[in-house]
Design a protein around this motif. Sequence first.
Motif, PDB file in Angstrom:
ATOM      1  N   ILE A 286       2.921   1.468   0.446  1.00  0.00           N
ATOM      2  CA  ILE A 286       2.370   0.515   1.429  1.00  0.00           C
ATOM      3  C   ILE A 286       2.338   1.172   2.814  1.00  0.00           C
ATOM      4  CG2 ILE A 286       2.742  -1.674   2.652  1.00  0.00           C
ATOM      5  CD1 ILE A 286       3.956  -2.763  -0.011  1.00  0.00           C
ATOM      6  N   LYS A 287       3.450   1.826   3.175  1.00  0.00           N
ATOM      7  CA  LYS A 287       3.494   2.509   4.483  1.00  0.00           C
ATOM      8  C   LYS A 287       2.390   3.562   4.556  1.00  0.00           C
ATOM      9  CE  LYS A 287       8.299   2.051   5.899  1.00  0.00           C
ATOM     10  NZ  LYS A 287       9.612   2.718   5.915  1.00  0.00           N
ATOM     11  N   PHE A 288       2.242   4.329   3.482  1.00  0.00           N
ATOM     12  CA  PHE A 288       1.213   5.373   3.416  1.00  0.00           C
ATOM     13  C   PHE A 288      -0.187   4.760   3.569  1.00  0.00           C
ATOM     14  CE2 PHE A 288      -1.645   7.544   0.245  1.00  0.00           C
ATOM     15  CZ  PHE A 288      -1.969   8.645   1.030  1.00  0.00           C
ATOM     16  N   SER A 289      -0.395   3.603   2.936  1.00  0.00           N
ATOM     17  CA  SER A 289      -1.732   2.973   2.954  1.00  0.00           C
ATOM     18  C   SER A 289      -2.149   2.539   4.360  1.00  0.00           C
ATOM     19  CB  SER A 289      -1.778   1.782   1.993  1.00  0.00           C
ATOM     20  OG  SER A 289      -1.064   0.678   2.534  1.00  0.00           O
ATOM     21  N   LYS A 290      -1.163   2.387   5.251  1.00  0.00           N
ATOM     22  CA  LYS A 290      -1.464   1.935   6.618  1.00  0.00           C
ATOM     23  C   LYS A 290      -1.987   3.082   7.497  1.00  0.00           C
ATOM     24  CE  LYS A 290       0.331  -2.182   5.821  1.00  0.00           C
ATOM     25  NZ  LYS A 290      -0.584  -3.241   5.461  1.00  0.00           N
ATOM     26  N   PHE A 291      -1.787   4.331   7.065  1.00  0.00           N
ATOM     27  CA  PHE A 291      -2.271   5.465   7.858  1.00  0.00           C
ATOM     28  C   PHE A 291      -3.784   5.540   7.796  1.00  0.00           C
ATOM     29  CE2 PHE A 291       2.015   7.334   6.820  1.00  0.00           C
ATOM     30  CZ  PHE A 291       2.487   7.296   8.125  1.00  0.00           C
ATOM     31  N   LYS A 292      -4.362   6.009   8.878  1.00  0.00           N
ATOM     32  CA  LYS A 292      -5.812   6.144   8.957  1.00  0.00           C
ATOM     33  C   LYS A 292      -6.335   7.081   7.864  1.00  0.00           C
ATOM     34  CE  LYS A 292      -9.113   6.214  12.703  1.00  0.00           C
ATOM     35  NZ  LYS A 292      -9.210   6.308  14.150  1.00  0.00           N
ATOM     36  N   LYS A 293      -5.601   8.187   7.627  1.00  0.00           N
ATOM     37  CA  LYS A 293      -6.072   9.195   6.664  1.00  0.00           C
ATOM     38  C   LYS A 293      -5.860   8.768   5.207  1.00  0.00           C
ATOM     39  CE  LYS A 293      -1.824  11.698   6.102  1.00  0.00           C
ATOM     40  NZ  LYS A 293      -1.140  12.875   5.731  1.00  0.00           N
ATOM     41  N   SER A 294      -5.146   7.674   5.002  1.00  0.00           N
ATOM     42  CA  SER A 294      -4.868   7.247   3.633  1.00  0.00           C
ATOM     43  C   SER A 294      -6.128   6.690   2.975  1.00  0.00           C
ATOM     44  CB  SER A 294      -3.789   6.168   3.630  1.00  0.00           C
ATOM     45  OG  SER A 294      -3.720   5.594   2.338  1.00  0.00           O
ATOM     46  N   PRO A 295      -6.417   7.128   1.737  1.00  0.00           N
ATOM     47  CA  PRO A 295      -7.625   6.633   1.071  1.00  0.00           C
ATOM     48  C   PRO A 295      -7.447   5.272   0.393  1.00  0.00           C
ATOM     49  CG  PRO A 295      -6.566   8.271  -0.307  1.00  0.00           C
ATOM     50  CD  PRO A 295      -5.754   8.178   0.952  1.00  0.00           C
ATOM     51  N   ILE A 296      -6.206   4.743   0.384  1.00  0.00           N
ATOM     52  CA  ILE A 296      -5.973   3.523  -0.400  1.00  0.00           C
ATOM     53  C   ILE A 296      -5.658   2.308   0.475  1.00  0.00           C
ATOM     54  CG2 ILE A 296      -5.202   4.792  -2.445  1.00  0.00           C
ATOM     55  CD1 ILE A 296      -2.281   3.883  -1.668  1.00  0.00           C
ATOM     56  N   SER A 297      -5.991   1.159  -0.110  1.00  0.00           N
ATOM     57  CA  SER A 297      -5.599  -0.121   0.478  1.00  0.00           C
ATOM     58  C   SER A 297      -4.992  -0.952  -0.655  1.00  0.00           C
ATOM     59  CB  SER A 297      -6.838  -0.797   1.047  1.00  0.00           C
ATOM     60  OG  SER A 297      -6.504  -2.094   1.459  1.00  0.00           O
ATOM     61  N   ILE A 298      -3.725  -1.321  -0.498  1.00  0.00           N
ATOM     62  CA  ILE A 298      -3.035  -2.036  -1.584  1.00  0.00           C
ATOM     63  C   ILE A 298      -3.294  -3.536  -1.460  1.00  0.00           C
ATOM     64  CG2 ILE A 298      -0.791  -2.533  -2.652  1.00  0.00           C
ATOM     65  CD1 ILE A 298       0.059   0.298  -1.550  1.00  0.00           C
ATOM     66  N   LYS A 299      -3.937  -4.085  -2.488  1.00  0.00           N
ATOM     67  CA  LYS A 299      -4.331  -5.496  -2.438  1.00  0.00           C
ATOM     68  C   LYS A 299      -3.575  -6.349  -3.457  1.00  0.00           C
ATOM     69  CE  LYS A 299      -7.714  -5.207   0.597  1.00  0.00           C
ATOM     70  NZ  LYS A 299      -7.240  -5.327   1.955  1.00  0.00           N
ATOM     71  N   LEU A 300      -2.836  -5.674  -4.364  1.00  0.00           N
ATOM     72  CA  LEU A 300      -2.223  -6.435  -5.450  1.00  0.00           C
ATOM     73  C   LEU A 300      -0.957  -5.740  -5.934  1.00  0.00           C
ATOM     74  CD1 LEU A 300      -2.648  -8.829  -7.492  1.00  0.00           C
ATOM     75  CD2 LEU A 300      -3.940  -7.223  -8.909  1.00  0.00           C
ATOM     76  N   ILE A 301       0.081  -6.551  -6.152  1.00  0.00           N
ATOM     77  CA  ILE A 301       1.322  -6.058  -6.768  1.00  0.00           C
ATOM     78  C   ILE A 301       1.473  -6.802  -8.085  1.00  0.00           C
ATOM     79  CG2 ILE A 301       3.844  -5.946  -6.576  1.00  0.00           C
ATOM     80  CD1 ILE A 301       3.365  -6.117  -3.455  1.00  0.00           C
ATOM     81  N   ILE A 302       1.657  -6.043  -9.166  1.00  0.00           N
ATOM     82  CA  ILE A 302       1.852  -6.666 -10.478  1.00  0.00           C
ATOM     83  C   ILE A 302       3.217  -6.271 -11.010  1.00  0.00           C
ATOM     84  CG2 ILE A 302       1.075  -6.596 -12.907  1.00  0.00           C
ATOM     85  CD1 ILE A 302      -1.768  -6.710 -11.916  1.00  0.00           C
ATOM     86  N   THR A 303       3.924  -7.236 -11.572  1.00  0.00           N
ATOM     87  CA  THR A 303       5.218  -6.937 -12.174  1.00  0.00           C
ATOM     88  C   THR A 303       5.388  -7.708 -13.474  1.00  0.00           C
ATOM     89  OG1 THR A 303       7.608  -6.832 -11.820  1.00  0.00           O
ATOM     90  CG2 THR A 303       6.479  -8.759 -10.920  1.00  0.00           C
ATOM     91  N   ASN A 304       6.253  -7.173 -14.333  1.00  0.00           N
ATOM     92  CA  ASN A 304       6.619  -7.859 -15.566  1.00  0.00           C
ATOM     93  C   ASN A 304       7.970  -8.539 -15.391  1.00  0.00           C
ATOM     94  OD1 ASN A 304       7.764  -5.161 -15.378  1.00  0.00           O
ATOM     95  ND2 ASN A 304       8.700  -5.604 -17.336  1.00  0.00           N
ATOM     96  N   ASN A 305       8.547  -8.439 -14.196  1.00  0.00           N
ATOM     97  CA  ASN A 305       9.903  -8.919 -13.960  1.00  0.00           C
ATOM     98  C   ASN A 305       9.922  -9.855 -12.754  1.00  0.00           C
ATOM     99  OD1 ASN A 305      12.613  -9.251 -13.383  1.00  0.00           O
ATOM    100  ND2 ASN A 305      12.985  -7.113 -12.864  1.00  0.00           N
ATOM    101  N   LYS A 306      10.081 -11.141 -13.029  1.00  0.00           N
ATOM    102  CA  LYS A 306      10.020 -12.110 -11.917  1.00  0.00           C
ATOM    103  C   LYS A 306      11.171 -11.926 -10.923  1.00  0.00           C
ATOM    104  CE  LYS A 306      12.157 -16.172 -14.166  1.00  0.00           C
ATOM    105  NZ  LYS A 306      12.566 -15.683 -15.474  1.00  0.00           N
ATOM    106  N   LEU A 307      12.208 -11.179 -11.327  1.00  0.00           N
ATOM    107  CA  LEU A 307      13.339 -10.929 -10.431  1.00  0.00           C
ATOM    108  C   LEU A 307      13.239  -9.567  -9.728  1.00  0.00           C
ATOM    109  CD1 LEU A 307      16.184 -12.216 -12.791  1.00  0.00           C
ATOM    110  CD2 LEU A 307      15.057 -13.468 -10.956  1.00  0.00           C
TER     111      LEU A 307
END
Length: 193
Positions: free
Chosen positions: A27-48
Amino acid sequence: MVLSTGTNKIITAVFISGTGSNLKSLIKFSKFKKSPISIKLIITNNKLAKGLKYGKIFKIKKKIINFKNKEIAEKKIINELKRNKIELICLAGFMKIFSKNFIKNFKGKILNIHPSLLPKYKGLNTHQRAIENKDKYSGCTVHFVNSKLDSGKIILQKKVKILKKDTPDSLSKRILTQEHKLYPKAILKVFNL
């Protein structure tokens, strides 16, 4: 994979099962200008999963998927990924193995980080196994996901020296620090940046 021109970032989903420390670093990396990614979704199999808190902190959509029935779970995930126009999947401590069919749907678009120098120590308990075998080095690997466990094409690796006094826990902590640096570097490499 080719990055579209302009400021469009690659819409990314991160899959977690635990503390989410790699998620946080991505997530921190995605905030950089040079980062090619934008994180829009977190998926987990563990509600805890502790990592879910980062969804709240960074206002990222979260989805908890029950894996009791793998086929149904994967269908739900595929629908969720399509609905959110996900172009890249980053597995970050996700403790489930996908079917060949799921992987085929996203061929070349699923990355994973693994806490060993693959092809050594696929699967679990990697630190324990490296120490028991008296290896001088362990480390971490970012690789593409294929239908065989921890066997996809390697993108980047980082070596970590195993110290005489290391326990699986102390080695794990040192490797995790390197994982946080390696995953973003591997993503930049995948997109030729």
